[in-house]
Design a protein around this motif. Structure first.
Motif, mmCIF file in Angstrom:
data_model
loop_
_atom_site.group_PDB
_atom_site.id
_atom_site.type_symbol
_atom_site.label_atom_id
_atom_site.label_comp_id
_atom_site.label_asym_id
_atom_site.label_seq_id
_atom_site.Cartn_x
_atom_site.Cartn_y
_atom_site.Cartn_z
ATOM 1 N N LEU A 1 -20.774 -44.273 8.515
ATOM 2 C CA LEU A 1 -21.738 -45.331 8.828
ATOM 3 C C LEU A 1 -21.903 -45.498 10.336
ATOM 4 C CD1 LEU A 1 -20.914 -48.101 6.179
ATOM 5 C CD2 LEU A 1 -22.745 -46.400 6.144
ATOM 6 N N ILE A 2 -20.827 -45.275 11.083
ATOM 7 C CA ILE A 2 -20.931 -45.336 12.543
ATOM 8 C C ILE A 2 -21.905 -44.274 13.030
ATOM 9 C CG2 ILE A 2 -19.670 -45.031 14.703
ATOM 10 C CD1 ILE A 2 -17.174 -46.090 13.275
ATOM 11 N N ASP A 3 -21.738 -43.068 12.528
ATOM 12 C CA ASP A 3 -22.602 -41.962 12.939
ATOM 13 C C ASP A 3 -24.048 -42.233 12.535
ATOM 14 O OD1 ASP A 3 -23.379 -39.577 14.010
ATOM 15 O OD2 ASP A 3 -22.611 -38.335 12.395
ATOM 16 N N LEU A 4 -24.259 -42.691 11.316
ATOM 17 C CA LEU A 4 -25.612 -43.003 10.861
ATOM 18 C C LEU A 4 -26.265 -44.061 11.742
ATOM 19 C CD1 LEU A 4 -25.095 -43.089 6.975
ATOM 20 C CD2 LEU A 4 -26.451 -41.426 8.245
ATOM 21 N N SER A 5 -25.511 -45.090 12.098
ATOM 22 C CA SER A 5 -26.089 -46.182 12.896
ATOM 23 C C SER A 5 -26.383 -45.742 14.329
ATOM 24 C CB SER A 5 -25.147 -47.395 12.911
ATOM 25 O OG SER A 5 -23.959 -47.123 13.633
ATOM 26 N N ASN A 6 -25.704 -44.708 14.797
ATOM 27 C CA ASN A 6 -25.990 -44.175 16.133
ATOM 28 C C ASN A 6 -27.082 -43.114 16.109
ATOM 29 O OD1 ASN A 6 -24.100 -45.710 17.626
ATOM 30 N ND2 ASN A 6 -22.433 -44.347 16.996
ATOM 31 N N ASN A 7 -27.446 -42.674 14.908
ATOM 32 C CA ASN A 7 -28.421 -41.588 14.757
ATOM 33 C C ASN A 7 -29.782 -42.096 14.292
ATOM 34 O OD1 ASN A 7 -29.221 -38.885 14.773
ATOM 35 N ND2 ASN A 7 -28.643 -38.567 12.638
ATOM 36 N N GLY A 8 -29.879 -43.381 13.989
ATOM 37 C CA GLY A 8 -31.138 -43.955 13.518
ATOM 38 C C GLY A 8 -30.895 -45.368 13.020
ATOM 39 N N LYS B 1 -31.557 -34.260 11.818
ATOM 40 C CA LYS B 1 -30.862 -33.043 12.246
ATOM 41 C C LYS B 1 -29.345 -33.144 12.170
ATOM 42 C CE LYS B 1 -34.534 -30.822 14.883
ATOM 43 N NZ LYS B 1 -34.695 -29.763 13.879
ATOM 44 N N HIS B 2 -28.855 -34.050 11.351
ATOM 45 C CA HIS B 2 -27.437 -34.137 11.027
ATOM 46 C C HIS B 2 -27.272 -33.914 9.525
ATOM 47 C CE1 HIS B 2 -27.305 -36.007 14.954
ATOM 48 N NE2 HIS B 2 -25.996 -36.111 14.910
ATOM 49 N N ILE B 3 -26.208 -33.242 9.142
ATOM 50 C CA ILE B 3 -25.905 -33.041 7.725
ATOM 51 C C ILE B 3 -24.526 -33.627 7.464
ATOM 52 C CG2 ILE B 3 -25.674 -31.398 5.830
ATOM 53 C CD1 ILE B 3 -27.394 -29.443 7.381
ATOM 54 N N TYR B 4 -24.464 -34.565 6.525
ATOM 55 C CA TYR B 4 -23.237 -35.262 6.174
ATOM 56 C C TYR B 4 -22.732 -34.695 4.844
ATOM 57 C CZ TYR B 4 -25.148 -38.392 9.703
ATOM 58 O OH TYR B 4 -25.676 -38.902 10.863
ATOM 59 N N VAL B 5 -21.575 -34.048 4.885
ATOM 60 C CA VAL B 5 -21.071 -33.290 3.742
ATOM 61 C C VAL B 5 -19.818 -33.959 3.188
ATOM 62 C CG1 VAL B 5 -20.270 -31.029 2.947
ATOM 63 C CG2 VAL B 5 -21.958 -31.177 4.804
ATOM 64 N N PRO B 6 -19.745 -34.194 1.870
ATOM 65 C CA PRO B 6 -18.520 -34.755 1.298
ATOM 66 C C PRO B 6 -17.405 -33.710 1.252
ATOM 67 C CG PRO B 6 -20.088 -34.249 -0.447
ATOM 68 C CD PRO B 6 -20.793 -33.989 0.841
ATOM 69 N N LEU B 7 -16.222 -34.123 1.622
ATOM 70 C CA LEU B 7 -15.046 -33.251 1.570
ATOM 71 C C LEU B 7 -14.056 -33.802 0.547
ATOM 72 C CD1 LEU B 7 -14.448 -32.575 5.385
ATOM 73 C CD2 LEU B 7 -15.821 -31.251 3.753
ATOM 74 N N MET B 8 -13.311 -32.883 -0.056
ATOM 75 C CA MET B 8 -12.412 -33.273 -1.141
ATOM 76 C C MET B 8 -10.955 -32.936 -0.858
ATOM 77 S SD MET B 8 -14.467 -34.760 -3.211
ATOM 78 C CE MET B 8 -13.618 -34.903 -4.783
ATOM 79 N N GLY B 9 -10.652 -32.466 0.358
ATOM 80 C CA GLY B 9 -9.274 -32.143 0.687
ATOM 81 C C GLY B 9 -8.767 -30.879 0.040
ATOM 82 N N THR B 10 -9.653 -29.979 -0.346
ATOM 83 C CA THR B 10 -9.245 -28.716 -0.943
ATOM 84 C C THR B 10 -9.407 -27.583 0.065
ATOM 85 O OG1 THR B 10 -11.413 -28.019 -1.790
ATOM 86 C CG2 THR B 10 -10.157 -29.580 -3.138
ATOM 87 N N ALA B 11 -8.931 -26.415 -0.310
ATOM 88 C CA ALA B 11 -9.016 -25.245 0.566
ATOM 89 C C ALA B 11 -10.457 -24.794 0.782
ATOM 90 C CB ALA B 11 -8.190 -24.104 -0.021
ATOM 91 N N ASN B 12 -11.396 -25.318 -0.003
ATOM 92 C CA ASN B 12 -12.798 -24.912 0.105
ATOM 93 C C ASN B 12 -13.587 -25.731 1.126
ATOM 94 O OD1 ASN B 12 -12.498 -22.979 -1.954
ATOM 95 N ND2 ASN B 12 -12.897 -24.504 -3.543
ATOM 96 N N ASP B 13 -12.990 -26.803 1.662
ATOM 97 C CA ASP B 13 -13.737 -27.702 2.538
ATOM 98 C C ASP B 13 -14.302 -26.989 3.771
ATOM 99 O OD1 ASP B 13 -13.293 -29.823 0.852
ATOM 100 O OD2 ASP B 13 -11.839 -30.841 2.141
#
Length: 455
Positions: free
Chosen positions: A2-9, A224-236
């Motif tokens: 949310l910090i990043d979003l509020s600084n990006n728009g 021009k920002h992409i917010y990706v969910p991470l799950m703490g796995t080796a695939n992140d």
């Protein structure tokens, strides 16, 4: 995030009047840029604003309006949120008589949209053609693509397994061959491969490994920002790299949260309020011709503010190592702009991208990644190649044959004969404009043929 979003728009927050103070305190004490926070006061039942939020359209004069639908969950407060958003923004809200959900639709901004077959299941009283007609009437969709849900879960939302990244780019989850959903996922990949993008070209299909059913396609793209969910796995790490490879020049950031699920992450919980003065660019790449040296580039630009012509152009270069040059677009009629460029000759490739900028410095590029992943036109034009003017220098037994550089030629074949009446046979070739040899006979005749070799 949310910090990043509020600084990006601008960050719009849907909150009830009774919780606004609590919400404001939580945001302000956690580093949110409060100057960019806007509150839309209304009751809601859940945080899945993607699913029940309104869809945005731009009407003929580039006026932003909104479209509502029947939310496919029994949550009356959520279903009423689109009306509150439209009232807050002062725009019209058109009601589509269709049961739907925002997590089950993607659009390319050029007339195509994609959903799973859930839209047919939940609107069994409507034919597919009636649904298609409705989307055309309200949304301007001319190609509504429906796919089976390969995840075969309760939710059947397309954002759980695919992400449209640009007009011709889509990210689709992948799993190992022993995964129960492998065959179904690969079947929808095959279906995507059979489709053409709004550019008239096949889709560029990118894959992201979700062997543990990670919700990586449930991402959010914003300015021009992409917010990706991470799950703490080796695939992140590989998931972030997949986005970076597909969208060079974009800032890709991962966020972990304890209650993300394979069917519910970032995209489900965030929606977009578009800029009501946004610029929209539409373009279909021209088809190179084998007989024409001129390519006409037509671009449709919808805008609210006047365009800055110095920032409205096609940037192009020939070959990967070429130097970018700008050709300014010329207005032909309302919204229609064009410029002409010299077609690439056979063996060359023209790279280009489009920029549209208005007087408020709003800017849009097409493709989205601009010069980092531009349009590409492979040359098929066959030019006429003149023959070179040859000069001969002799010193002792050494012969140097030189000639002028010939336009479009990239190779020269040297032929020789002992007599002008004999057949000339090739004795050498070069990309330079000279060739040297040693004579072993008293007399020799030479000729040079310029050619263009396609490598």
């Amino acid at each position: 995030m949310l910090i990043d979003l509020s600084n990006n728009g601008l960050l719009y927050v849907v909150v009830s009047s009774s919780l606004q103070a609590t919400c404001n305190s939580a945001l302000s004490t956690n580093g949110i840029n409060m100057a960019n926070v806007r509150y839309i006061i209304t009751n809601n039942d859940s945080y899945w604003i993607r699913d029940y939020g309104p869809w945005t359209i731009m009407e003929g004069n580039n006026n932003m309006q909104m479209v509502d639908f029947i939310y496919n969950r029994p949550r009356p407060n959520d279903d009423a949120v689109p009306s509150a958003i439209a009232n807050y923004l002062g725009v019209n809200l058109y009601q589509m008589n269709i049961t739907h959900t925002g997590g089950n639709i993607m659009t390319d901004g050029q007339g195509k949209a994609m959903s799973t077959n859930l839209v047919l299941t939940e609107n069994s009283s409507l034919s597919q053609s009636a649904i298609t007609d409705m989307f055309n009437t309200y949304m301007g969709i001319t190609d509504y693509q429906l796919y089976p849900d390969p995840n075969n879960t309760y939710i059947n939302h397309i954002d759980c397994w695919a992400k449209l990244l640009d007009v011709d780019k889509v990210l689709i989850r992948s799993v190992p061959t022993n995964h129960s959903q492998y065959n179904a996922i690969e079947a929808v990949v095959t279906q995507w491969q059979s489709k053409l993008s709004s550019y008239g070209t096949p889709y560029k299909i990118y894959r992201v490994n979700t062997s543990n059913d990670e919700p990586y396609t449930n991402s959010f793209i914003f300015n021009k920002h992409i917010y990706v969910p991470l799950m703490g796995t080796a695939n992140d790490a590989a998931a972030l790299l997949a986005y970076q490879n597909a969208m060079p020049g974009y800032t890709v950031t991962g966020y972990a949260y304890s209650n993300f699920e394979s069917t519910d992450a970032i995209h489900c919980r965030v929606n977009t309020i578009f800029d009501n003065q946004m610029i929209s660019v539409q373009h279909i790449p021209p088809v190179p011709s084998a007989v024409s040296q001129t390519l006409t580039f037509d671009v449709n630009i919808a805008h609210t503010n006047a365009l800055n012509q110095n920032g409205t152009f096609i940037s192009w270069k020939t070959g990967k190592n070429g130097i970018w040059q700008n050709s300014y677009l010329s207005l032909q009629s309302k919204g229609n702009w064009l410029t002409n460029l010299t077609a690439p000759v056979i063996g060359d490739t023209l790279f280009y991208w489009i920029s549209a900028t208005d007087v408020t410095n709003r800017n849009v590029t097409l493709p989205l990644c601009a010069d980092q992943d531009p349009f590409m036109l492979v040359g098929v034009y066959v030019p006429a190649i003149n023959q070179p003017q040859v000069q001969l220098q002799i010193q002792d037994n050494n012969v140097r044959i030189s000639w002028n550089a010939v336009s479009y030629a990239n190779n020269y074949i040297i032929y020789a004969a002992n007599s002008p009446d004999e057949d000339f046979l090739p004795v050498g070739s070069t990309s330079a404009t000279f060739w040297e040899t040693t004579l072993n006979t008293e007399k020799k005749f030479f000729k040079v043929i310029a050619q263009r070799v396609v490598r």
